[in-house]
Enzyme design. Structure first.
Site, PDB file in Angstrom:
ATOM      1  N   LYS A  25      -3.707  -0.385  -6.958  1.00  0.00           N
ATOM      2  CA  LYS A  25      -3.169  -0.454  -8.059  1.00  0.00           C
ATOM      3  C   LYS A  25      -4.097  -0.832  -9.283  1.00  0.00           C
ATOM      4  CE  LYS A  25       1.502  -0.008  -7.009  1.00  0.00           C
ATOM      5  NZ  LYS A  25       2.707  -0.273  -6.783  1.00  0.00           N
ATOM      6  N   LYS A  41       0.075   9.126   0.281  1.00  0.00           N
ATOM      7  CA  LYS A  41       1.408   8.706   0.172  1.00  0.00           C
ATOM      8  C   LYS A  41       2.232   9.461  -0.908  1.00  0.00           C
ATOM      9  CE  LYS A  41       3.288   4.718  -1.446  1.00  0.00           C
ATOM     10  NZ  LYS A  41       3.701   3.567  -1.781  1.00  0.00           N
ATOM     11  N   LYS A  66       5.838   7.716  -6.459  1.00  0.00           N
ATOM     12  CA  LYS A  66       6.400   8.098  -7.904  1.00  0.00           C
ATOM     13  C   LYS A  66       5.494   8.026  -8.889  1.00  0.00           C
ATOM     14  CE  LYS A  66       9.228   3.973  -7.581  1.00  0.00           C
ATOM     15  NZ  LYS A  66       8.510   2.630  -7.198  1.00  0.00           N
TER      16      LYS A  66
HETATM   17  P1  ATP Z   1       4.257   3.578  -5.836  1.00  0.00           P
HETATM   18  O1  ATP Z   1       4.651   4.766  -5.126  1.00  0.00           O
HETATM   19  O2  ATP Z   1       4.440   3.772  -7.411  1.00  0.00           O
HETATM   20  O3  ATP Z   1       3.202   2.753  -5.512  1.00  0.00           O
HETATM   21  P2  ATP Z   1       6.503   2.479  -4.390  1.00  0.00           P
HETATM   22  O4  ATP Z   1       7.413   3.444  -4.253  1.00  0.00           O
HETATM   23  O5  ATP Z   1       5.469   2.096  -3.234  1.00  0.00           O
HETATM   24  O6  ATP Z   1       5.684   2.532  -5.674  1.00  0.00           O
HETATM   25  P3  ATP Z   1       8.454   0.475  -4.122  1.00  0.00           P
HETATM   26  O7  ATP Z   1       9.439   1.088  -5.276  1.00  0.00           O
HETATM   27  O8  ATP Z   1       8.612  -0.914  -4.374  1.00  0.00           O
HETATM   28  O9  ATP Z   1       6.877   0.711  -4.577  1.00  0.00           O
HETATM   29  O10 ATP Z   1       8.790   0.942  -2.786  1.00  0.00           O
HETATM   30  C1  ATP Z   1      10.224   0.442  -2.256  1.00  0.00           C
HETATM   31  C2  ATP Z   1       9.982   0.627  -0.825  1.00  0.00           C
HETATM   32  O11 ATP Z   1       9.906   2.136  -0.500  1.00  0.00           O
HETATM   33  C3  ATP Z   1       8.953   0.043   0.152  1.00  0.00           C
HETATM   34  O12 ATP Z   1       9.543  -0.677   1.310  1.00  0.00           O
HETATM   35  C4  ATP Z   1       7.956   0.980   0.331  1.00  0.00           C
HETATM   36  O13 ATP Z   1       7.299   0.787   1.591  1.00  0.00           O
HETATM   37  C5  ATP Z   1       8.950   2.425   0.504  1.00  0.00           C
HETATM   38  N1  ATP Z   1       8.164   3.417   0.221  1.00  0.00           N
HETATM   39  C6  ATP Z   1       7.523   3.737  -0.722  1.00  0.00           C
HETATM   40  N2  ATP Z   1       6.948   5.186  -0.824  1.00  0.00           N
HETATM   41  C7  ATP Z   1       7.195   5.387   0.259  1.00  0.00           C
HETATM   42  C8  ATP Z   1       6.889   6.504   1.209  1.00  0.00           C
HETATM   43  N3  ATP Z   1       5.969   7.704   0.792  1.00  0.00           N
HETATM   44  N4  ATP Z   1       7.228   6.766   2.500  1.00  0.00           N
HETATM   45  C9  ATP Z   1       7.944   5.794   3.117  1.00  0.00           C
HETATM   46  N5  ATP Z   1       8.178   4.654   2.454  1.00  0.00           N
HETATM   47  C10 ATP Z   1       7.972   4.504   1.132  1.00  0.00           C
END
Ligand code: ATP
Ligand code: LTN
Length: 332
Positions: free
Chosen positions: A115, A197, A200
């Site tokens: 980040k 990954k 968003k």
């Molecule tokens: P960013 O993608 O911007 O880094 P994020 O989506 O990881 O943000 P959160 O919104 O806090 O951050 O994620 C919420 C939940 O979704 C967490 O438990 C995270 O592990 C899960 N998650 C996020 N992206 C994925 C993915 N690509 N596959 C599976 N689980 C995910």
């Protein structure tokens, strides 16, 4: 234990629009666990401000996320669904836990490294101490189980270490939480670069299925998803593009990769991609509809938000009072 059930805590940030990764990796598992446990599901807006937010957009995203939790199948009468910023205990416990966490531990956190690369103009202290706030979220409710995606396992390990350390000094105070990882869909990858990954914050719009995408957009993004050279629907790490699409298909339809391989054994990538698109649409469409109608029920939502914040505060206070007493703060 609360009402004879083990306690579950999880949260999601109210930043931007959620992705299919968030749904399949997190929210869907929450729904499947929400009757078995006494659940706290938080819209973690304190976490969101580690990255600069526009105030109106943050408020809107937080409300949309609250409605999405309910639309996806969480029950605001039975579960405790609330905004993190409505419970001051998170910030209070977080400060205390700051004093029980070592710089060396925070320095090892890979999400901070990622980040801070992405936000080089705003590497604030909150971004660095974020895992302590996450530990406070979890420990505040004496959580037994924390469903998370793979990317959060390092943070959960830290929460456990902090709990064990605190308990070692002051005697049993915190429940030491366990991670819950779903069987499939724990790491949904980018449709354009399957080594990354699905996120968003990805700037490539075709890389990510958003939970707000309509069916045409989903079909278009799937058509453009990268595949591999072999032309076979096979679940192998040498075919990361197809492996990711199989993961999505299986997580959306609750089947195993072997079953998907059998179903599509004689089909080409084109057919398979359309089946994946349809599976995603049939999961997302009803949720989108419910979310939109809930957002119109302004009073119901406001009432749920107020009621649940109160519930969460009551539970949080119990832990906080005990922690403050053990540390040596004077009684109020
Ligand atoms: P960013 O993608 O911007 O880094 P994020 O989506 O990881 O943000 P959160 O919104 O806090 O951050 O994620 C919420 C939940 O979704 C967490 O438990 C995270 O592990 C899960 N998650 C996020 N992206 C994925 C993915 N690509 N596959 C599976 N689980 C995910
Ligand atoms: N850090 C998580 C969101 C989060 C969380 C939590 C998840 C904040 N507090 C407590 C589980 C339990 C993320 O960025 N995905």
């Amino acid at each position: 234990m609360l009402e004879g059930k083990k306690v579950l805590f999880s949260g999601m940030q109210a930043t931007g629009t959620l992705t299919l990764g968030n749904y399949l990796g997190a929210l869907k598992n929450w729904v499947s666990l929400n009757e078995q446990y006494f659940c706290f599901f938080s819209v973690v807006d304190l976490h969101s401000i580690t990255i600069r937010q526009d105030p109106e957009t943050l408020r809107e995203n937080a409300r949309n996320l609250f409605a999405l939790y309910v639309a996806a199948g969480l029950n605001p009468e039975q579960n405790c669904i609330y905004y993190q910023s409505h419970v001051s205990g998170h910030a209070q416990l977080s400060w205390i836990l700051n004093c029980f966490t070592y710089m060396g531990e925070l320095n090892r956190m890979t999400q901070f490294k990622d980040k801070s690369k992405k936000n080089s103009e705003n590497i604030n202290a909150g971004l660095f101490t974020y895992p302590i706030l996450m530990a406070a979220d979890i420990l505040l409710y004496q959580s037994d189980v924390v469903p998370i995606g793979l990317d959060q396992t390092q943070h959960l390990e830290l929460a456990r270490d902090i709990a064990i350390r605190f308990n070692g000094i002051y005697g049993d105070t915190f429940t030491v939480p366990e991670a819950y990882l779903g069987k499939i869909g724990t790491k949904i990858m980018s449709l354009q670069e399957p080594s990354k990954k699905m996120s968003k914050s990805d700037t490539q719009t075709n890389a990510t299925i958003l939970l707000t995408d309509d069916s045409d957009t989903i079909v278009r993004k799937l058509k453009r998803a990268v595949t591999d050279l072999e032309g076979k629907v096979a679940y192998r790490k040498e075919q990361p593009g197809i492996k990711n699409l199989i993961d999505i298909y299986c997580a959306a339809t609750d089947i195993l990769p072997e079953q998907a391989e059998k179903t599509f054994a004689n089909k080409g990538y084109g057919d398979f991609k359309m089946a994946v698109a349809e599976a995603i649409i049939s999961v997302l469409e009803p949720i989108q509809k419910r979310q939109q109608s809930l957002l119109k029920e302004k009073e119901y939502l406001d009432q749920m938000i107020r009621k649940n914040a109160q519930k969460a505060n009551e539970h949080a206070q119990k832990t906080l009072v005990e922690v403050e007493k053990k540390i040596g703060f004077p009684a109020k």
